[in-house]
Design a protein around this motif. Structure first.
Motif, PDB file in Angstrom:
ATOM      1  N   ASN A 149       1.067  -1.450   0.449  1.00 50.47           N
ATOM      2  CA  ASN A 149      -0.140  -0.058  -0.239  1.00 50.47           C
ATOM      3  C   ASN A 149       1.097   1.380  -0.277  1.00 50.47           C
ATOM      4  OD1 ASN A 149      -2.430  -1.318   0.435  1.00 50.47           O
ATOM      5  ND2 ASN A 149      -2.855  -1.618   2.465  1.00 50.47           N
ATOM      6  N   ALA A 150       2.047   0.835   0.992  1.00 52.17           N
ATOM      7  CA  ALA A 150       2.554   1.980   0.988  1.00 52.17           C
ATOM      8  C   ALA A 150       3.635   2.837  -0.654  1.00 52.17           C
ATOM      9  CB  ALA A 150       3.776   2.246   1.913  1.00 52.17           C
ATOM     10  N   SER A 151       4.229   1.471  -1.059  1.00 50.48           N
ATOM     11  CA  SER A 151       4.253   2.496  -2.860  1.00 50.48           C
ATOM     12  C   SER A 151       3.277   2.025  -3.998  1.00 50.48           C
ATOM     13  CB  SER A 151       4.672   0.213  -3.094  1.00 50.48           C
ATOM     14  OG  SER A 151       6.108  -0.259  -1.461  1.00 50.48           O
ATOM     15  N   ARG A 152       2.018   2.223  -2.872  1.00 51.00           N
ATOM     16  CA  ARG A 152       0.730   2.390  -4.929  1.00 51.00           C
ATOM     17  C   ARG A 152       0.781   3.659  -4.030  1.00 51.00           C
ATOM     18  NH1 ARG A 152      -2.572  -0.921  -2.810  1.00 51.00           N
ATOM     19  NH2 ARG A 152      -1.976  -2.130  -4.171  1.00 51.00           N
ATOM     20  N   MET A 153       1.157   4.234  -2.479  1.00 54.09           N
ATOM     21  CA  MET A 153       0.510   5.833  -2.387  1.00 54.09           C
ATOM     22  C   MET A 153       1.247   6.652  -3.112  1.00 54.09           C
ATOM     23  SD  MET A 153      -0.888   7.123   1.187  1.00 54.09           S
ATOM     24  CE  MET A 153      -1.602   5.895   1.244  1.00 54.09           C
ATOM     25  N   LEU A 154       3.090   5.965  -3.481  1.00 52.42           N
ATOM     26  CA  LEU A 154       4.376   6.885  -3.228  1.00 52.42           C
ATOM     27  C   LEU A 154       3.831   7.011  -5.011  1.00 52.42           C
ATOM     28  CD1 LEU A 154       6.791   8.540  -1.871  1.00 52.42           C
ATOM     29  CD2 LEU A 154       7.891   5.659  -2.605  1.00 52.42           C
ATOM     30  N   ARG A 155       3.451   5.735  -5.416  1.00 52.38           N
ATOM     31  CA  ARG A 155       3.609   6.197  -7.054  1.00 52.38           C
ATOM     32  C   ARG A 155       2.299   7.397  -7.464  1.00 52.38           C
ATOM     33  NH1 ARG A 155       4.934   0.428  -6.335  1.00 52.38           N
ATOM     34  NH2 ARG A 155       2.886  -0.262  -7.288  1.00 52.38           N
ATOM     35  N   ASN A 156       1.682   7.446  -6.539  1.00 54.33           N
ATOM     36  CA  ASN A 156       0.207   8.400  -7.156  1.00 54.33           C
ATOM     37  C   ASN A 156       1.006   9.418  -7.078  1.00 54.33           C
ATOM     38  OD1 ASN A 156      -1.866  10.155  -6.666  1.00 54.33           O
ATOM     39  ND2 ASN A 156      -3.217   8.849  -5.598  1.00 54.33           N
ATOM     40  N   ALA A 157      -0.195   9.916  -8.459  1.00 51.53           N
ATOM     41  CA  ALA A 157       0.811  11.379  -9.221  1.00 51.53           C
ATOM     42  C   ALA A 157       0.672  12.149  -7.975  1.00 51.53           C
ATOM     43  CB  ALA A 157       0.676  11.716 -10.174  1.00 51.53           C
ATOM     44  N   ARG A 158      -0.116  12.144  -7.532  1.00 50.67           N
ATOM     45  CA  ARG A 158      -0.624  14.068  -6.459  1.00 50.67           C
ATOM     46  C   ARG A 158      -0.151  13.212  -5.368  1.00 50.67           C
ATOM     47  NH1 ARG A 158      -7.285  13.801  -7.025  1.00 50.67           N
ATOM     48  NH2 ARG A 158      -7.840  14.314  -9.418  1.00 50.67           N
ATOM     49  N   VAL A 159      -0.332  12.736  -4.683  1.00 52.56           N
ATOM     50  CA  VAL A 159       1.236  12.571  -3.294  1.00 52.56           C
ATOM     51  C   VAL A 159       2.394  12.527  -3.805  1.00 52.56           C
ATOM     52  CG1 VAL A 159       1.887  10.593  -1.794  1.00 52.56           C
ATOM     53  CG2 VAL A 159      -0.573  10.657  -3.035  1.00 52.56           C
ATOM     54  N   TYR A 160       3.130  12.074  -5.045  1.00 53.70           N
ATOM     55  CA  TYR A 160       4.744  12.937  -5.696  1.00 53.70           C
ATOM     56  C   TYR A 160       4.422  14.160  -5.294  1.00 53.70           C
ATOM     57  CZ  TYR A 160       9.154  11.809  -7.155  1.00 53.70           C
ATOM     58  OH  TYR A 160      10.478  12.039  -7.450  1.00 53.70           O
ATOM     59  N   ARG A 161       3.057  14.662  -6.379  1.00 56.63           N
ATOM     60  CA  ARG A 161       2.966  16.276  -6.282  1.00 56.63           C
ATOM     61  C   ARG A 161       3.211  16.793  -5.113  1.00 56.63           C
ATOM     62  NH1 ARG A 161       0.008  20.289  -7.771  1.00 56.63           N
ATOM     63  NH2 ARG A 161      -1.896  18.584  -8.017  1.00 56.63           N
ATOM     64  N   ALA A 162       3.097  16.399  -3.667  1.00 56.62           N
ATOM     65  CA  ALA A 162       2.778  17.104  -2.301  1.00 56.62           C
ATOM     66  C   ALA A 162       3.898  16.833  -1.897  1.00 56.62           C
ATOM     67  CB  ALA A 162       1.514  16.462  -1.407  1.00 56.62           C
ATOM     68  N   ILE A 163       5.114  15.429  -2.073  1.00 55.09           N
ATOM     69  CA  ILE A 163       6.039  15.236  -1.395  1.00 55.09           C
ATOM     70  C   ILE A 163       7.487  16.384  -1.953  1.00 55.09           C
ATOM     71  CG2 ILE A 163       7.973  13.470  -1.157  1.00 55.09           C
ATOM     72  CD1 ILE A 163       5.034  11.623  -1.600  1.00 55.09           C
ATOM     73  N   SER A 164       7.018  16.377  -3.591  1.00 55.12           N
ATOM     74  CA  SER A 164       8.169  17.095  -3.346  1.00 55.12           C
ATOM     75  C   SER A 164       8.135  18.728  -3.184  1.00 55.12           C
ATOM     76  CB  SER A 164       7.757  17.488  -5.358  1.00 55.12           C
ATOM     77  OG  SER A 164       7.893  16.387  -5.818  1.00 55.12           O
ATOM     78  N   TYR A 165       6.325  19.541  -2.820  1.00 56.88           N
ATOM     79  CA  TYR A 165       6.625  20.373  -2.330  1.00 56.88           C
ATOM     80  C   TYR A 165       6.734  20.777  -1.131  1.00 56.88           C
ATOM     81  CZ  TYR A 165       3.461  24.371  -0.115  1.00 56.88           C
ATOM     82  OH  TYR A 165       3.083  25.404   0.902  1.00 56.88           O
ATOM     83  N   PHE A 166       6.505  19.446  -0.598  1.00 61.32           N
ATOM     84  CA  PHE A 166       7.485  19.977   1.140  1.00 61.32           C
ATOM     85  C   PHE A 166       8.483  19.316   1.141  1.00 61.32           C
ATOM     86  CE2 PHE A 166       3.535  17.784   2.601  1.00 61.32           C
ATOM     87  CZ  PHE A 166       3.053  18.760   3.752  1.00 61.32           C
TER      88      PHE A 166
END
Length: 365
Positions: A141-158
């Motif tokens: 589940n963590a890997s799937r969420m990490l590949r989510n485009a929206r979540v990855y965009r939030a990671i880049s923002y942080f």
């Protein structure tokens, strides 16, 4: 004859029954209605009418509450609530404004993105964000969420926000270490040489602060049966410089320990000051370790110098290539010039051979 409203008549009968307990037949006779008319006939006996009314009222109340809850939920969803990482991390004092709705993710996903940006492993961030799952399920589940485009965009923002914050903190740390290294300890405490009592007295006699001090000393000498003390004038100042011509101290004065008012410290001295305490030998002023500050500053500058060195190497490489290009360009221009030879002026001197032979004969003779 108009047709009666049976629903209204039924409600009137139920209300009358709850008050007096009247039977359906008696109520119909009082109203002039026949019992064959389906006015008050009901599937339930009149004894349950009161219970039925309570259920109806409770049902209406529940419907009103449900409508209010739906309305409030809709209003909350329509409002964008800014979420800060200070609410997600305990002990973080500086807030980073972040709205999950702008990224199209939930609060849990925002917390997951923030933890990953801080360096947590995806599985650990997944559990800390409040998701359920252990072992292979959590990893998947963590890997799937990490590949989510929206979540990855939030990671880049942080990550970008944290990079800006840490850069500012590093600059502040370097400036504080520089202040500690450059600070002068004499601004906090110093041992200095000051004038003695005879340095600036008249004829180098003992100098008094004021007349009261002299009178007190004269009275004490009188009581002790001693001669009156010598008088070298008034106006002695403790922190004046020594007189190089003083015959008593030979211009060296006396030693004095001075401590500055730490509440008035400013600039580098404030960074050097680490507090004070009352020790065995009196008041002690605590200072930051300048040697440790130098080592830490050298380490930080070395780390930053590596980046500067890489940048300098890149600049040198660019300059080298530029020079090579200029040299190659000149060579090409030289070759192009050689392909079109320029005319050369040739000077030819013509000499009469007869005159030349006569001169040779004369020389032989």
């Amino acid at each position: 004859m108009s047709r009666p409203d049976w629903g209204t008549l039924q409600q009137e009968y139920i209300a009358e029954y709850t008050r007096s307990g009247i039977s359906p037949v008696a109520w119909c006779e009082a109203r002039g209605l026949t019992t064959q008319q389906p006015v008050v006939t009901s599937k339930k006996t009149p004894k349950n009418a009161q219970k039925e009314m309570r259920k109806t009222a409770q049902k209406k109340c529940d419907e009103k509450k449900l409508r209010r809850l739906r309305k409030g939920r809709t209003e909350n969803l329509s409002k964008k609530k800014a979420v800060s990482d200070a609410l997600l991390i305990e002990g973080d004092t500086e807030e980073i404004s972040f709205c999950p709705d702008e990224f199209g993710i939930s609060d849990q996903q925002a917390k997951f993105a923030m933890l990953v940006a801080q360096g947590k492993k995806p599985t650990e961030a997944y559990r800390l964000a409040g998701y359920e799952g252990q072992g292979a399920t959590a990893n998947s589940n963590a890997s799937r969420m990490l590949r989510n485009a929206r979540v990855y965009r939030a990671i880049s923002y942080f990550r970008n926000q944290y990079q800006k914050r840490y850069t500012a903190d590093l600059d502040l740390l370097v400036s504080q270490l520089m202040a500690i290294v450059q600070a002068d300890p004499n601004q906090l405490a110093q041992f200095r040489r000051v004038n003695c009592r005879y340095c600036w007295g008249e004829n180098h006699l003992y100098q008094w602060r004021d007349i009261a001090e002299f009178d007190k000393a004269a009275a004490q000498a009188s009581r002790d049966g001693k001669p009156e003390p010598e008088y070298g004038g008034l106006g002695f100042v403790d922190n004046a410089i020594p007189n190089p011509d003083c015959p008593k101290c030979c211009g060296e004065g006396t030693g004095q320990l001075y401590m500055a008012d730490t509440t008035l410290l400013d600039g580098d001295a404030r960074q050097l000051y680490a507090g004070s305490k009352l020790g065995k030998y009196g008041v002690e002023i605590l200072l930051e370790d300048k040697a440790a500050a130098r080592r830490e500053l050298l380490r930080l500058l070395s780390a930053g110098g590596a980046l500067c060195a890489d940048k300098r190497l890149q600049e040198l490489e660019i300059e080298r290539r530029r020079i090579e290009n200029q040299k190659l360009r000149k060579e090409i221009e030289t070759v192009e010039d050689n392909e079109h030879p320029q005319p050369v002026a040739i000077n030819i001197n013509v000499v009469d051979a007869r005159l030349r032979s006569d001169e040779d004969d004369l020389s032989d003779a």
